[in-house]
Motif scaffolding. Structure first.
Motif, short mmCIF file in Angstrom:
data_model
loop_
_atom_site.label_atom_id
_atom_site.label_comp_id
_atom_site.label_asym_id
_atom_site.label_seq_id
_atom_site.Cartn_x
_atom_site.Cartn_y
_atom_site.Cartn_z
N MET A 1 9.00 4.94 -5.97
CA MET A 1 8.07 4.83 -7.10
C MET A 1 8.71 4.07 -8.26
SD MET A 1 6.42 8.64 -6.99
CE MET A 1 5.61 8.48 -8.56
N ARG A 2 9.96 4.35 -8.52
CA ARG A 2 10.65 3.73 -9.65
C ARG A 2 11.01 2.27 -9.38
NH1 ARG A 2 16.19 6.21 -10.23
NH2 ARG A 2 16.55 4.72 -8.56
N LEU B 1 -8.88 10.12 -16.07
CA LEU B 1 -7.82 9.61 -16.93
C LEU B 1 -7.50 8.13 -16.72
CD1 LEU B 1 -5.36 12.62 -16.61
CD2 LEU B 1 -6.83 12.08 -18.55
N GLU B 2 -7.77 7.63 -15.52
CA GLU B 2 -7.48 6.26 -15.08
C GLU B 2 -5.99 6.00 -14.90
OE1 GLU B 2 -9.50 3.27 -17.30
OE2 GLU B 2 -11.45 4.16 -16.92
N THR B 3 -5.13 6.44 -15.80
CA THR B 3 -3.68 6.32 -15.64
C THR B 3 -3.04 7.62 -16.11
OG1 THR B 3 -3.31 5.42 -17.85
CG2 THR B 3 -3.70 3.83 -16.08
N ASP B 4 -1.87 7.90 -15.54
CA ASP B 4 -1.10 9.07 -15.96
C ASP B 4 0.30 8.92 -15.39
OD1 ASP B 4 -0.59 11.41 -17.24
OD2 ASP B 4 -1.68 12.70 -15.85
N SER B 5 1.25 9.61 -15.97
CA SER B 5 2.61 9.59 -15.42
C SER B 5 2.66 10.53 -14.22
CB SER B 5 3.63 10.02 -16.47
OG SER B 5 3.36 11.35 -16.87
N TRP B 6 3.58 10.25 -13.33
CA TRP B 6 3.72 11.07 -12.12
C TRP B 6 5.09 11.70 -12.19
CZ3 TRP B 6 -0.21 10.87 -8.37
CH2 TRP B 6 0.01 11.65 -7.23
N TYR C 1 0.85 -1.18 0.00
CA TYR C 1 0.00 0.00 0.00
C TYR C 1 0.89 1.23 0.00
CZ TYR C 1 -3.92 -3.01 1.10
OH TYR C 1 -4.88 -3.98 1.05
N TRP C 2 0.54 2.21 -0.83
CA TRP C 2 1.32 3.43 -0.97
C TRP C 2 0.43 4.63 -0.74
CZ3 TRP C 2 6.42 2.65 -1.68
CH2 TRP C 2 6.82 1.40 -2.15
#
Length: 68
Positions: A38-39, A21-26, A3-4
């Motif tokens: 994250m990486r 958007l459901e997904t996107d870059s951070w 969990y993050w």
């Protein structure tokens, strides 16, 4: 499964944007430890709590699946 907690200012990217958007870059992560987690550590299927900073009221949204 992990969990993050992801923090974002809703003026720039909020939970409504994520739902749309459901997904996107951070990008724009200034803390090197957070960037490395994250990486290197986040996996597909992990759950993400989404925290709105600088919001009134501030709060945490329920977990979203991680589509990394």
């Amino acid at each position: 499964m992990a969990y993050w907690l992801m923090k974002s200012n809703p003026k720039f990217f909020g939970i409504d944007d994520l739902q749309r958007l459901e997904t996107d870059s951070w990008d724009g992560v200034r803390n090197y430890r957070a960037r490395n987690f994250m990486r290197d550590e986040m996996q597909v299927g992990d759950k993400v709590f989404f925290y709105h900073s600088s919001a009134k009221p501030s709060g945490v949204a329920e977990p979203f699946p991680n589509f990394v």
